[in-house]
Design an enzyme around this catalytic site. Structure first.
Site, PDB file in Angstrom:
ATOM      1  N   LYS A 203       1.190  -1.095  -0.057  1.00 20.87           N
ATOM      2  CA  LYS A 203      -0.161   0.202  -0.278  1.00 20.87           C
ATOM      3  C   LYS A 203       0.858   1.380   0.290  1.00 20.87           C
ATOM      4  O   LYS A 203       0.513   1.989  -0.767  1.00 20.87           O
ATOM      5  CB  LYS A 203      -1.299   0.005   1.634  1.00 20.87           C
ATOM      6  CG  LYS A 203      -2.035   0.948   1.475  1.00 20.87           C
ATOM      7  CD  LYS A 203      -2.610   1.832   2.522  1.00 20.87           C
ATOM      8  CE  LYS A 203      -1.410   2.611   3.652  1.00 20.87           C
ATOM      9  NZ  LYS A 203      -2.479   3.108   4.516  1.00 20.87           N
ATOM     10  N   ASP A 222      -6.489   0.309   0.207  1.00 26.35           N
ATOM     11  CA  ASP A 222      -6.160   0.980   1.812  1.00 26.35           C
ATOM     12  C   ASP A 222      -7.784   1.110   2.247  1.00 26.35           C
ATOM     13  O   ASP A 222      -8.780   0.128   1.146  1.00 26.35           O
ATOM     14  CB  ASP A 222      -6.013   2.456   2.415  1.00 26.35           C
ATOM     15  CG  ASP A 222      -7.229   3.524   1.487  1.00 26.35           C
ATOM     16  OD1 ASP A 222      -8.233   2.944   0.827  1.00 26.35           O
ATOM     17  OD2 ASP A 222      -7.377   4.870   2.340  1.00 26.35           O
TER      18      ASP A 222
END
Ligand code: SF4
Length: 305
Positions: A203, A222
């Site tokens: 991420k 996310d």
């Protein structure tokens, strides 16, 4: 009837009764507008445009063979519903473009290193919270070398308000030391190298690669992308890496960076975790999330958090 399909649930507020007036024509043709998936017949005017009188009519008024054919047709159409059909995905992307044409990363930064630090600090926190901390932080420690000279304990008071500050301090200082020692003080623009930094998973690496280096190596997953991708049935996975793989298969590569930003903004403004604002959502008639608060289409219980 396909697995996981449940009838549309009315909103508790009854708000749909007002809003549906302008949408009746669109949803009253026994079709889910723009979804390629039909509403199920015989579920009342609110879901399929069938009048109550007609619902109450004795079965004998309709020839059994005609009933059977209609039911078979509806079943066949429902079976054909594919939430990741390219046309449906394209419609979702088109509407996101209209809603959020120029969105970018909300974390304040002026270099790859600052973005890396801000992204590490944003875990389990809000961007607004991180943005309150980082200006002073980057004034105090203006270079990656300044961070590398710290111990995690020295950094802790500066990042305390972002939560999980011990782990975050360890990650930031560890990443700074490695960037200085192994990459000449420059944050690498390469996924594999980024993943060698402490506290950096896909991420964070995708945020830095996409937002700073403009390199589409993956899709940022996310909490917002996780939740909304499931609500929109773009994935049924729960693991961020598997969600990312699913999204990478169905979203054109040139859209990966923007898509993440758009979904993150959508998650902040409308598609919030609790009580999403579905009545105000331009994706509403493409969305079958089981936890919608307002709906003109059937809701699928699997399409939710
Ligand atoms: S309709 Fe509701 S659940 Fe679906 S994307 Fe919009 S806000 Fe989210």
């Amino acid at each position: 009837m396909p697995r996981g399909v449940v009838p549309r649930q009315p909103a508790r507020t009854g708000r749909q009764d007002k809003v549906r007036v302008g949408r009746t024509a669109a949803v009253g043709k026994n079709a889910r507008v723009g979804t390629g998936a039909p509403a199920r017949p015989g579920r009342g005017k609110t879901s399929a445009g069938v009048s109550k009188e007609r619902q109450k009519a004795p079965k004998s008024e309709t020839a059994p063979s005609a009933q059977k054919t209609a039911a078979q047709n509806a079943t066949a159409q429902l079976k054909g519903y594919n939430p990741i059909a390219p046309e449906r995905v394209a419609q979702i992307l088109q509407r996101l473009d209209q809603l959020y044409p120029d969105v970018t990363c909300a974390l304040t930064h002026s270099s790859a290193w600052e973005l890396l630090v801000a992204t590490i600090l944003s875990a389990q926190s809000t961007d607004a919270n991180v943005n309150r901390v980082t200006p002073e932080l980057f004034r105090k420690y203006p270079t990656v070398q300044a961070f590398a000279a710290l111990t995690p304990e020295q950094l802790e008071p500066d990042v305390r308000s972002t939560g999980f500050f011990r782990n975050k301090s360890k990650s930031v200082v560890g990443a700074a030391k490695k960037v200085v020692a192994d990459f000449g003080g420059q944050v690498p623009d390469d996924m594999e190298k980024l993943l060698t930094l402490p506290g950096v998973a896909r991420k964070t690496a995708n945020v830095v690669l996409g937002s700073w280096f403009k390199k589409a190596e993956g899709v940022v997953v996310d909490t917002h992308v996780h939740r909304i991708s499931r609500r929109l049935e773009l994935t049924t996975e729960n693991d961020p890496q598997k969600i990312e793989q699913d999204l990478m298969k169905i979203i054109p590569r040139e859209k990966w960076i923007l898509f993440s930003h758009q979904i993150i903004w959508h998650g902040r403004k409308l598609c919030i975790a609790r009580k999403p604002k579905c009545a105000d959502c331009a994706l509403e008639n493409l969305c079958h999330a089981g936890d919608k608060t307002w709906s003109t289409v059937d809701m699928h219980k699997d399409a939710q958090l």
